[in-house]
Design a protein around this motif. Structure first.
Motif, PDB file in Angstrom:
ATOM      1  N   VAL A  68      -8.492  -6.964   1.852  1.00  0.00           N
ATOM      2  CA  VAL A  68      -7.543  -6.458   2.718  1.00  0.00           C
ATOM      3  C   VAL A  68      -7.895  -4.749   3.586  1.00  0.00           C
ATOM      4  O   VAL A  68      -8.373  -4.233   2.681  1.00  0.00           O
ATOM      5  CB  VAL A  68      -6.193  -6.300   2.317  1.00  0.00           C
ATOM      6  N   ASP A  69      -8.148  -5.015   4.678  1.00  0.00           N
ATOM      7  CA  ASP A  69      -8.348  -3.809   5.394  1.00  0.00           C
ATOM      8  C   ASP A  69      -7.613  -2.460   5.001  1.00  0.00           C
ATOM      9  O   ASP A  69      -6.370  -2.695   4.891  1.00  0.00           O
ATOM     10  CB  ASP A  69      -8.658  -3.837   6.949  1.00  0.00           C
ATOM     11  N   GLY A  70      -8.079  -1.413   4.303  1.00  0.00           N
ATOM     12  CA  GLY A  70      -7.325  -0.220   3.992  1.00  0.00           C
ATOM     13  C   GLY A  70      -7.048  -0.212   2.580  1.00  0.00           C
ATOM     14  O   GLY A  70      -6.863   0.940   1.869  1.00  0.00           O
ATOM     15  N   VAL A  71      -7.505  -1.043   1.516  1.00  0.00           N
ATOM     16  CA  VAL A  71      -7.618  -1.293   0.251  1.00  0.00           C
ATOM     17  C   VAL A  71      -9.040  -0.617  -0.104  1.00  0.00           C
ATOM     18  O   VAL A  71      -9.957  -1.168   0.223  1.00  0.00           O
ATOM     19  CB  VAL A  71      -7.381  -2.771  -0.268  1.00  0.00           C
ATOM     20  N   VAL A  72      -9.056   0.463  -0.865  1.00  0.00           N
ATOM     21  CA  VAL A  72     -10.115   1.038  -1.678  1.00  0.00           C
ATOM     22  C   VAL A  72     -10.568   0.378  -2.763  1.00  0.00           C
ATOM     23  O   VAL A  72     -11.506  -0.032  -3.230  1.00  0.00           O
ATOM     24  CB  VAL A  72      -9.704   2.393  -1.826  1.00  0.00           C
ATOM     25  N   ASP A  73      -9.436   0.204  -3.824  1.00  0.00           N
ATOM     26  CA  ASP A  73      -9.716  -0.597  -4.893  1.00  0.00           C
ATOM     27  C   ASP A  73      -8.537  -1.248  -5.543  1.00  0.00           C
ATOM     28  O   ASP A  73      -7.529  -0.826  -5.196  1.00  0.00           O
ATOM     29  CB  ASP A  73     -10.507   0.345  -5.893  1.00  0.00           C
ATOM     30  N   VAL A  74      -8.505  -2.135  -6.463  1.00  0.00           N
ATOM     31  CA  VAL A  74      -7.337  -2.748  -6.901  1.00  0.00           C
ATOM     32  C   VAL A  74      -7.826  -3.197  -8.518  1.00  0.00           C
ATOM     33  O   VAL A  74      -8.759  -3.521  -8.867  1.00  0.00           O
ATOM     34  CB  VAL A  74      -6.875  -4.175  -5.960  1.00  0.00           C
ATOM     35  N   ALA A  75      -6.669  -3.238  -9.348  1.00  0.00           N
ATOM     36  CA  ALA A  75      -6.745  -3.803 -10.792  1.00  0.00           C
ATOM     37  C   ALA A  75      -5.449  -4.858 -10.748  1.00  0.00           C
ATOM     38  O   ALA A  75      -4.301  -4.257 -10.182  1.00  0.00           O
ATOM     39  CB  ALA A  75      -6.437  -2.815 -11.710  1.00  0.00           C
ATOM     40  N   VAL A  76      -5.659  -5.989 -11.232  1.00  0.00           N
ATOM     41  CA  VAL A  76      -4.625  -7.118 -11.179  1.00  0.00           C
ATOM     42  C   VAL A  76      -4.374  -7.241 -12.572  1.00  0.00           C
ATOM     43  O   VAL A  76      -5.280  -7.366 -13.429  1.00  0.00           O
ATOM     44  CB  VAL A  76      -4.852  -8.121 -10.445  1.00  0.00           C
ATOM     45  N   ALA A  77      -3.380  -7.489 -13.240  1.00  0.00           N
ATOM     46  CA  ALA A  77      -2.933  -7.472 -14.592  1.00  0.00           C
ATOM     47  C   ALA A  77      -1.666  -8.445 -14.669  1.00  0.00           C
ATOM     48  O   ALA A  77      -0.633  -8.400 -13.868  1.00  0.00           O
ATOM     49  CB  ALA A  77      -3.118  -6.448 -15.540  1.00  0.00           C
TER      50      ALA A  77
ATOM     51  N   THR B 245       1.744  -2.094  -6.611  1.00  0.00           N
ATOM     52  CA  THR B 245       2.189  -0.697  -6.685  1.00  0.00           C
ATOM     53  C   THR B 245       0.915   0.101  -6.213  1.00  0.00           C
ATOM     54  O   THR B 245      -0.090  -0.263  -6.625  1.00  0.00           O
ATOM     55  CB  THR B 245       2.271  -0.310  -8.206  1.00  0.00           C
ATOM     56  N   PHE B 246       1.080   1.209  -5.457  1.00  0.00           N
ATOM     57  CA  PHE B 246       0.077   2.273  -4.878  1.00  0.00           C
ATOM     58  C   PHE B 246      -0.209   3.198  -5.836  1.00  0.00           C
ATOM     59  O   PHE B 246       0.824   3.708  -6.373  1.00  0.00           O
ATOM     60  CB  PHE B 246       0.468   2.509  -3.762  1.00  0.00           C
TER      61      PHE B 246
ATOM     62  N   ALA C 212      -0.005  -6.077  -9.167  1.00  0.00           N
ATOM     63  CA  ALA C 212      -1.444  -5.515  -8.508  1.00  0.00           C
ATOM     64  C   ALA C 212      -1.441  -3.907  -8.390  1.00  0.00           C
ATOM     65  O   ALA C 212      -0.347  -3.450  -7.743  1.00  0.00           O
ATOM     66  CB  ALA C 212      -1.768  -6.005  -7.058  1.00  0.00           C
ATOM     67  N   TRP C 213      -2.316  -3.311  -9.067  1.00  0.00           N
ATOM     68  CA  TRP C 213      -2.109  -1.586  -8.759  1.00  0.00           C
ATOM     69  C   TRP C 213      -3.408  -1.320  -7.838  1.00  0.00           C
ATOM     70  O   TRP C 213      -4.437  -1.742  -8.117  1.00  0.00           O
ATOM     71  CB  TRP C 213      -2.503  -0.874 -10.057  1.00  0.00           C
ATOM     72  N   VAL C 214      -2.913  -0.785  -6.476  1.00  0.00           N
ATOM     73  CA  VAL C 214      -3.953  -0.842  -5.284  1.00  0.00           C
ATOM     74  C   VAL C 214      -4.251   0.845  -4.871  1.00  0.00           C
ATOM     75  O   VAL C 214      -3.032   1.661  -4.968  1.00  0.00           O
ATOM     76  CB  VAL C 214      -3.244  -1.332  -4.312  1.00  0.00           C
ATOM     77  N   ILE C 215      -5.533   1.101  -5.004  1.00  0.00           N
ATOM     78  CA  ILE C 215      -5.697   2.395  -4.354  1.00  0.00           C
ATOM     79  C   ILE C 215      -5.940   2.184  -2.757  1.00  0.00           C
ATOM     80  O   ILE C 215      -6.901   1.295  -2.364  1.00  0.00           O
ATOM     81  CB  ILE C 215      -7.167   2.969  -4.790  1.00  0.00           C
ATOM     82  N   ALA C 216      -5.264   2.743  -2.081  1.00  0.00           N
ATOM     83  CA  ALA C 216      -5.267   2.668  -0.546  1.00  0.00           C
ATOM     84  C   ALA C 216      -5.378   3.944   0.237  1.00  0.00           C
ATOM     85  O   ALA C 216      -5.368   4.973  -0.243  1.00  0.00           O
ATOM     86  CB  ALA C 216      -4.082   2.129  -0.057  1.00  0.00           C
TER      87      ALA C 216
ATOM     88  N   PRO D 116      -7.177   3.851 -14.417  1.00  0.00           N
ATOM     89  CA  PRO D 116      -8.070   4.207 -15.825  1.00  0.00           C
ATOM     90  C   PRO D 116      -9.199   3.535 -15.941  1.00  0.00           C
ATOM     91  O   PRO D 116      -9.107   2.380 -16.085  1.00  0.00           O
ATOM     92  CB  PRO D 116      -6.841   4.106 -16.823  1.00  0.00           C
ATOM     93  N   ARG D 117     -10.231   4.366 -16.337  1.00  0.00           N
ATOM     94  CA  ARG D 117     -11.378   3.599 -16.656  1.00  0.00           C
ATOM     95  C   ARG D 117     -12.214   3.887 -17.831  1.00  0.00           C
ATOM     96  O   ARG D 117     -11.962   5.223 -18.326  1.00  0.00           O
ATOM     97  CB  ARG D 117     -12.485   3.793 -15.581  1.00  0.00           C
ATOM     98  N   THR D 118     -12.952   3.163 -18.476  1.00  0.00           N
ATOM     99  CA  THR D 118     -13.864   3.657 -19.412  1.00  0.00           C
ATOM    100  C   THR D 118     -14.936   4.462 -18.951  1.00  0.00           C
ATOM    101  O   THR D 118     -15.092   4.311 -17.570  1.00  0.00           O
ATOM    102  CB  THR D 118     -14.548   2.478 -20.301  1.00  0.00           C
ATOM    103  N   ALA D 119     -15.944   4.932 -19.813  1.00  0.00           N
ATOM    104  CA  ALA D 119     -17.142   5.720 -19.439  1.00  0.00           C
ATOM    105  C   ALA D 119     -17.816   4.977 -18.755  1.00  0.00           C
ATOM    106  O   ALA D 119     -18.509   5.416 -17.803  1.00  0.00           O
ATOM    107  CB  ALA D 119     -17.933   6.241 -20.472  1.00  0.00           C
ATOM    108  N   SER D 120     -18.138   3.550 -18.728  1.00  0.00           N
ATOM    109  CA  SER D 120     -18.963   2.436 -18.287  1.00  0.00           C
ATOM    110  C   SER D 120     -18.296   2.313 -16.937  1.00  0.00           C
ATOM    111  O   SER D 120     -19.000   1.257 -16.063  1.00  0.00           O
ATOM    112  CB  SER D 120     -19.372   1.471 -19.031  1.00  0.00           C
ATOM    113  N   GLY D 121     -17.242   2.561 -16.446  1.00  0.00           N
ATOM    114  CA  GLY D 121     -16.599   2.265 -15.140  1.00  0.00           C
ATOM    115  C   GLY D 121     -15.582   1.087 -15.217  1.00  0.00           C
ATOM    116  O   GLY D 121     -15.082   0.864 -14.372  1.00  0.00           O
TER     117      GLY D 121
END
Length: 497
Positions: A418-427, A473-474, A440-444, A479-484
């Motif tokens: 989706v245009d405007g979405v930078v990154d996302v995590a789904v759980a 949710t925006f 979905a947790w979205v960076i936009a 949250p990431r590990t050292a390896s990303g």
């Protein structure tokens, strides 16, 4: 070694030709009639594919679906049961990954046209019409005698576009697990099972196969949108058993008055597909106290079921998934690979004749979960002093929503487009009815209500309904590990819908 399922159906049909085995709507099909349909399907399949090849089937629960499966088995082919809720691109990806040489499709299925367009003539197609069965093409060329280790079913559990995983179950797997389930539940020839679970899933398939194997009857209900109607059908058909996932029982409790229905014929129910709130189990048992409640635990990779908690242990071992089924061995290993002492957490490993042959055409994934005859389930739990299993979570990220299994990566792929979405995590997040819901947790770039609606519209267009996030949710970061890698267990529960 247990007799293969298609051979058992032949024997039952010869012994009980006039007994009703399948009920769907106004249709009532006897074992003799089903056997005739199976033979027609066998003839059609054997003229199009060779033994050992794959046959994909796209149809709702119906006599035609059952005939297609058993007919393909008698022709020596492996069945790829397609999830009827998926969109055409995902369905086509599964057909291609399995290398299916033939697609049997219900001519009235809404995905028929789009799927045929996706396949673009690369796979031979055999259309069937509900109520008419398979076209007459002469007698079968002769039933292929399958070996216990021959592939019977390929069931896709995740990743239909990028890297699908097809659980390959053998004829020995299915027959052995059917016998174990029949034994612990006491499935009988006079049983009538009302089934709302799709036959494409291992849980629904186990309900079908166990009852056909003993000469019992399966009543097919395609929808659970109207729980009252399902209960009325139980009463009309004198149902003796019912299988569901946690959300199934939650809906029965919340949207019906169970004591108002004459369920005197109902002997037992089974619950699997994720943990169920013990309070809800107590509530259900109080509403129908004469009904035995079996808690069960399993995986597609184990043909269906691994453990059961007998009704007599529900209070003494509340919250437990029970003891292993006959033939199943179970152990819990800690992070060092050693057996965890009673009460200590570890990953659940299982072994037995019901454990899959592997993932279709995926030796790396197979090697990651099958080691020295043991299956790494990806579930975390512990065994108590008496060997009862208690599950506390999953080491994998698979979302269990109602009867569905959802790979977060599939949803993330759509949202990221989706245009405007930078990154996302789904759980998965807790849901009282479904067990888990998709979030979905979205960076936009420019978060807001308009983008949220755009995301939801795109998901509704490209994904089946059960995969569409219930919450978006925006957030400013993930949250990431050292390896990303995203640490999904640290995602905060969304506060806005």
């Amino acid at each position: 070694m247990a007799n293969p399922l298609p051979l058992r159906l032949s024997h039952i049909a010869a012994r009980l030709p006039g007994k009703v085995c399948l009920v769907g709507g106004d249709r009532r099909v006897t074992f003799g009639e089903l056997d005739a349909q199976v033979r027609s399907a066998q003839a059609a399949v054997s003229r199009r594919v060779a033994p050992g090849e794959r046959v994909a089937v796209l149809a709702e629960n119906s006599p035609e679906y059952v005939a297609a499966c058993y007919g393909a088995w008698r022709a020596g082919a492996a069945v790829v049961g397609l999830n009827t809720a998926l969109k055409a691109p995902s369905l086509a990806a599964q057909v291609r990954h399995a290398g299916a040489n033939l697609l049997i499709v219900d001519s009235a299925h809404p995905m028929r046209g789009p799927l045929l367009n996706e396949l673009a003539g690369t796979t031979e197609v055999l259309e069937v019409v509900q109520g008419r069965g398979f076209p007459a093409e002469g007698g079968p060329r002769g039933e292929v005698l399958t070996a216990p280790g021959d592939a019977a079913s390929i069931i896709y559990t995740s990743g239909t576009t990028g890297h699908p995983k097809g659980v390959t179950l053998t004829h020995g797997n299915l027959a052995e697990n059917a016998d174990a389930i029949i034994s612990v539940l006491g499935v009988r020839e006079d049983d009538v099972a009302l089934c709302v679970l799709p036959f494409q899933y291992s849980y629904g398939a186990s309900v079908l196969n166990t009852h056909l194997a003993v000469g019992a009857t399966v009543v097919m209900e395609r929808s659970f949108l109207y729980p009252h109607g399902v209960l009325q059908r139980m009463v009309q058909e004198g149902a003796t058993s019912f299988a569901g996932v946690p959300s199934t029982f939650y809906l029965l409790l919340e949207r019906t008055e169970l004591p108002a229905f004459d369920l005197s014929s109902l002997r037992y129910v089974t619950q699997a597909g994720g943990p169920m709130d013990p309070r809800k189990i107590r509530e259900f048992r109080a509403a129908v106290p004469h009904v035995d409640f079996f808690v069960m635990y399993g995986q597609t990779e184990a043909s269906a079921r691994l453990t059961t908690l007998p009704p007599g242990d529900l209070e003494r071992k509340e919250g437990s998934a029970g003891l292993p089924l006959p033939g199943v061995r179970m152990r819990v290993l800690d992070e060092s690979g050693q057996a965890a002492p009673p009460g200590e957490l570890g990953e659940v490993h299982v072994s037995g004749p019901n454990v899959m042959r592997g993932y279709w055409n995926d030796p790396e994934e197979t090697a990651a979960v099958l080691r020295d005859g043991w299956l790494r389930t990806g579930d975390v739990g512990y065994l108590d002093e008496e060997g009862y299993l208690f599950l506390t979570g999953r080491s994998s990220e698979m979302i269990k929503s109602g009867a569905h299994r959802i790979a977060p990566g599939q949803v993330e792929e759509v949202v990221r487009a989706v245009d405007g979405v930078v990154d996302v995590a789904v759980a998965g997040i807790p849901d009282e009815l479904l067990g888990q819901a998709v979030a979905a947790w979205v960076i936009a770039r420019e978060p807001g209500p308009d983008l949220r609606q755009t995301i939801l519209r795109r998901c509704a267009k490209d994904l089946p309904r059960f995969m569409v996030p219930s919450v978006v949710t925006f957030v400013e970061s993930l949250p990431r590990t050292a390896s990303g890698k995203v640490r999904k267990h640290l995602l905060n529960l969304p506060e806005e819908a």
